[in-house]
Design a protein around this motif. Structure first.
Motif, PDB file in Angstrom:
ATOM      1  N   GLY A 173      33.721  61.915  50.548  1.00 40.65           N
ATOM      2  CA  GLY A 173      34.180  62.713  51.680  1.00 40.65           C
ATOM      3  C   GLY A 173      35.684  62.754  51.846  1.00 40.65           C
ATOM      4  N   TYR A 174      36.395  61.973  51.029  1.00 40.93           N
ATOM      5  CA  TYR A 174      37.851  61.888  51.207  1.00 40.93           C
ATOM      6  C   TYR A 174      38.591  62.911  50.350  1.00 40.93           C
ATOM      7  CZ  TYR A 174      37.247  57.641  53.928  1.00 40.93           C
ATOM      8  OH  TYR A 174      36.904  56.753  54.906  1.00 40.93           O
ATOM      9  N   SER A 175      39.794  63.221  50.775  1.00 40.12           N
ATOM     10  CA  SER A 175      40.642  64.153  50.036  1.00 40.12           C
ATOM     11  C   SER A 175      41.319  63.424  48.882  1.00 40.12           C
ATOM     12  CB  SER A 175      41.704  64.749  50.967  1.00 40.12           C
ATOM     13  OG  SER A 175      42.728  65.378  50.229  1.00 40.12           O
ATOM     14  N   VAL A 176      41.276  64.041  47.705  1.00 37.49           N
ATOM     15  CA  VAL A 176      41.957  63.456  46.550  1.00 37.49           C
ATOM     16  C   VAL A 176      43.457  63.404  46.793  1.00 37.49           C
ATOM     17  CG1 VAL A 176      42.527  63.780  44.118  1.00 37.49           C
ATOM     18  CG2 VAL A 176      40.178  64.115  44.897  1.00 37.49           C
ATOM     19  N   ASP A 177      44.027  64.517  47.243  1.00 38.69           N
ATOM     20  CA  ASP A 177      45.477  64.601  47.391  1.00 38.69           C
ATOM     21  C   ASP A 177      46.012  63.822  48.588  1.00 38.69           C
ATOM     22  OD1 ASP A 177      45.715  66.229  45.136  1.00 38.69           O
ATOM     23  OD2 ASP A 177      45.365  68.053  46.290  1.00 38.69           O
ATOM     24  N   LYS A 178      45.235  63.768  49.673  1.00 34.44           N
ATOM     25  CA  LYS A 178      45.729  63.115  50.886  1.00 34.44           C
ATOM     26  C   LYS A 178      45.369  61.637  50.971  1.00 34.44           C
ATOM     27  CE  LYS A 178      45.674  67.330  53.687  1.00 34.44           C
ATOM     28  NZ  LYS A 178      45.117  67.990  54.897  1.00 34.44           N
TER      29      LYS A 178
ATOM     30  N   PRO B 286      47.077  59.022  46.570  1.00 27.62           N
ATOM     31  CA  PRO B 286      48.158  58.207  47.126  1.00 27.62           C
ATOM     32  C   PRO B 286      47.825  56.711  47.146  1.00 27.62           C
ATOM     33  CG  PRO B 286      47.853  60.167  48.461  1.00 27.62           C
ATOM     34  CD  PRO B 286      46.717  60.142  47.476  1.00 27.62           C
ATOM     35  N   THR B 287      46.561  56.393  47.432  1.00 24.46           N
ATOM     36  CA  THR B 287      46.173  54.988  47.442  1.00 24.46           C
ATOM     37  C   THR B 287      46.212  54.401  46.043  1.00 24.46           C
ATOM     38  OG1 THR B 287      44.774  55.301  49.401  1.00 24.46           O
ATOM     39  CG2 THR B 287      44.326  53.363  48.034  1.00 24.46           C
TER      40      THR B 287
ATOM     41  N   ARG C 149      41.054  53.724  51.983  1.00 29.27           N
ATOM     42  CA  ARG C 149      41.914  53.287  53.080  1.00 29.27           C
ATOM     43  C   ARG C 149      43.314  53.885  52.951  1.00 29.27           C
ATOM     44  NH1 ARG C 149      37.408  51.612  53.820  1.00 29.27           N
ATOM     45  NH2 ARG C 149      36.820  49.780  55.055  1.00 29.27           N
ATOM     46  N   ASP C 150      43.930  54.111  54.090  1.00 28.87           N
ATOM     47  CA  ASP C 150      45.275  54.672  54.128  1.00 28.87           C
ATOM     48  C   ASP C 150      46.280  53.641  53.618  1.00 28.87           C
ATOM     49  OD1 ASP C 150      47.965  55.238  55.382  1.00 28.87           O
ATOM     50  OD2 ASP C 150      46.889  57.026  56.029  1.00 28.87           O
ATOM     51  N   ALA C 151      47.032  54.000  52.579  1.00 26.43           N
ATOM     52  CA  ALA C 151      47.970  53.054  51.966  1.00 26.43           C
ATOM     53  C   ALA C 151      49.049  52.618  52.942  1.00 26.43           C
ATOM     54  CB  ALA C 151      48.600  53.672  50.719  1.00 26.43           C
ATOM     55  N   ASN C 152      49.566  53.544  53.749  1.00 23.70           N
ATOM     56  CA  ASN C 152      50.658  53.215  54.666  1.00 23.70           C
ATOM     57  C   ASN C 152      50.191  52.420  55.878  1.00 23.70           C
ATOM     58  OD1 ASN C 152      52.641  54.548  53.101  1.00 23.70           O
ATOM     59  ND2 ASN C 152      52.053  56.513  53.984  1.00 23.70           N
TER      60      ASN C 152
END
Length: 354
Positions: free
Chosen positions: A204-209, A213-214, A241-244
Motif C-alpha cells: 500500500g505504500y508509495s515507492v517514490d515517497k 527513500p527508506t 517507516r518514514d526515514a526522517n
C-alpha cells in the motif's frame, strides 16, 4: 486459480431539504423510507448527511433493501455494534444487490479464510471490499499474487489481513512495488511472495515517497545490497517507516549512546527493528539494563543484536537474576539464544530429566 474459481457459487425531515440544493431528486416515498431506516438504526442527522454525500445511490434505495443488506452482515458474523461503523465508512453497502454483489464476494472470501471470523474482520477493516467485483478485481488480484509465488492456500492471509489491496490497481500500483522489491535483488518467483506474506501492508505504500527513500537511508546507515535483501525478507515493515520521522531519530539515539557508524550498521543488519522500536519504551530501558545492571560492554549487543528482541522483565531481568545468584558468567548469545527451559537446563538451574 482454477480450483478457486470452481469453488465459487445470490423521516421527519424531507430529504431534499436535508441534503441541500443541487442533489438528485428522488421520490418522497423513498425519502421517508430510507430516512426512517437510518433513524431507527440510531444515526444522527450529521451522520446521515455525510453518508448521502458519500453515496448518491442511497437516494434511490428502499428501506427493504437496506434492511436486507444490514441483516446479512449480521449473519456472516459481524457484531451488531460494528455494523453502524461499517455502513458509515461505506454506505454503498446498503445500495448493493445482495445476491448479485455482496453474497458472491463473501463466499469467495470465505474460501480464502482459514480461521473463524476472518472474513467478518476483513469487512470491518475495509467495508469497500464488498463493492468490488469478484471477476474483475478479486480473481485477477489472486492470480497476480500467485504468480509472485504466494501459495494458493495462503492467498487468504494476504487478502484478509490487508483487504484494502483489492482497491489498488495492479498495473499502476502493485506492479511498481514488485519492481522495487525486484530492484533489491529479490526474485519474482518466490522471494517477493514471501515478503507479501510477512507484511501485506507493504503493497500500500508509495515507492517514490516511502519505500525508495527508506532504502536510500538504510544505505547511508551502512547496509549493503545483500543486507537490504535480508531486511526485506525478514522485516519488510522497516521499509514502510518514514526515514526522517522514525528511523533517523533512532540512529541519532544510538550515536548518542556511543555506538559508532560501523556498529550501528551491524546492529541494524542483525536486528532491523531496532530502527522502529520506541526509544523511550524499548531501546533506552534495555541499554540502561545492559550497562547498569548487567555491567556489560556496549559492544556485546553489537555481537548479539537480538538482545533488543528479548522481553525486559520476562527474559532479561529474570535470567540475569538467576545467573547472578549462581555467579555464572556467559555471553549474551549463551544467555539469550534459547527458550526458558533450555536456558535452565544449560546452566543446571533445574534437574535434568532422567
Amino acid at each position: 486459480m482454477a480450483s478457486f474459481l470452481t469453488s465459487l457459487k445470490p423521516f421527519p425531515l424531507s430529504l431534499p431539504d436535508f441534503l441541500g440544493k443541487g442533489d438528485m431528486e428522488i421520490s418522497s416515498s423513498q425519502n421517508g423510507s430510507i430516512m426512517w431506516f437510518f433513524r431507527d438504526k440510531g444515526f444522527d442527522d450529521k451522520s446521515i448527511h455525510e453518508m448521502f454525500k458519500k453515496c448518491k445511490r442511497l437516494e434511490g434505495v428502499h428501506r427493504d433493501r437496506a434492511s436486507e443488506n444490514w441483516a446479512y452482515l449480521r449473519t456472516i458474523g459481524i457484531q451488531d455494534r460494528k455494523i453502524p461503523s461499517i455502513v458509515t465508512k461505506c454506505p454503498k453497502i446498503l445500495a448493493l444487490g445482495l445476491n448479485e454483489k455482496i453474497v458472491p464476494m463473501v463466499q469467495c472470501l470465505a474460501t480464502l479464510g482459514t480461521k473463524p471470523g476472518e472474513v467478518a474482520s476483513a469487512i470491518a477493516k475495509f467495508p469497500h471490499i464488498l463493492s468490488h467485483s469478484v471477476e474483475e478485481k478479486l480473481c485477477p488480484l489472486l492470480a497476480f499474487f500467485q504468480a509472485l509465488g504466494v501459495p494458493e492456500q495462503q492467498l487468504g492471509k494476504v487478502i484478509l489481513v490487508n483487504p484494502r489491496l483489492i482497491s489498488y490497481s495492479i498495473e499502476s500500483k502493485l506492479t511498481q512495488i514488485v519492481d522495487f522489491l525486484a530492484s533489491l535483488g529479490l526474485t519474482r518467483e518466490g522471494m517477493i511472495g514471501k515478503v507479501l506474506l510477512k507484511h501485506p501492508f507493504i503493497m500500500g505504500y508509495s515507492v517514490d515517497k516511502r519505500l525508495r527513500p527508506t532504502s536510500e537511508f538504510l544505505k547511508l546507515v551502512g547496509l549493503t545490497g545483500q543486507d537490504l535483501q535480508k531486511v526485506a525478507m525478514n522485516f519488510p515493515e522497516v521499509f514502510c517507516r518514514d526515514a526522517n520521522k522514525i528511523l533517523s531519530p533512532n540512529v541519532a539515539y544510538l550515536k548518542r549512546r556511543g555506538f559508532e557508524d560501523g556498529q550501528i550498521a551491524a546492529l541494524v543488519t542483525g536486528y532491523p527493528p531496532i530502527l522502529i522500536k520506541s526509544i523511550k519504551n524499548s531501546l533506552e530501558p534495555r541499554i540502561r539494563f545492559l550497562v547498569e545492571v548487567m555491567r556489560r560492554d556496549m559492544n556485546d549487543v553489537v555481537n548479539y543484536p537480538d538482545f533488543f528482541r528479548c522481553g525486559l522483565k520476562k527474559t532479561l531481568e529474570l535470567r540475569q537474576k538467576l545467573l547472578e545468584q549462581r555467579k555464572i558468567e556467559c555471553s549474551l548469545s549463551e544467555m539469550l539464544d534459547c527458550n526458558q527451559k533450555k536456558f535452565l537446563l544449560k546452566f543446571n538451574l533445574i534437574e535434568r530429566p532422567t
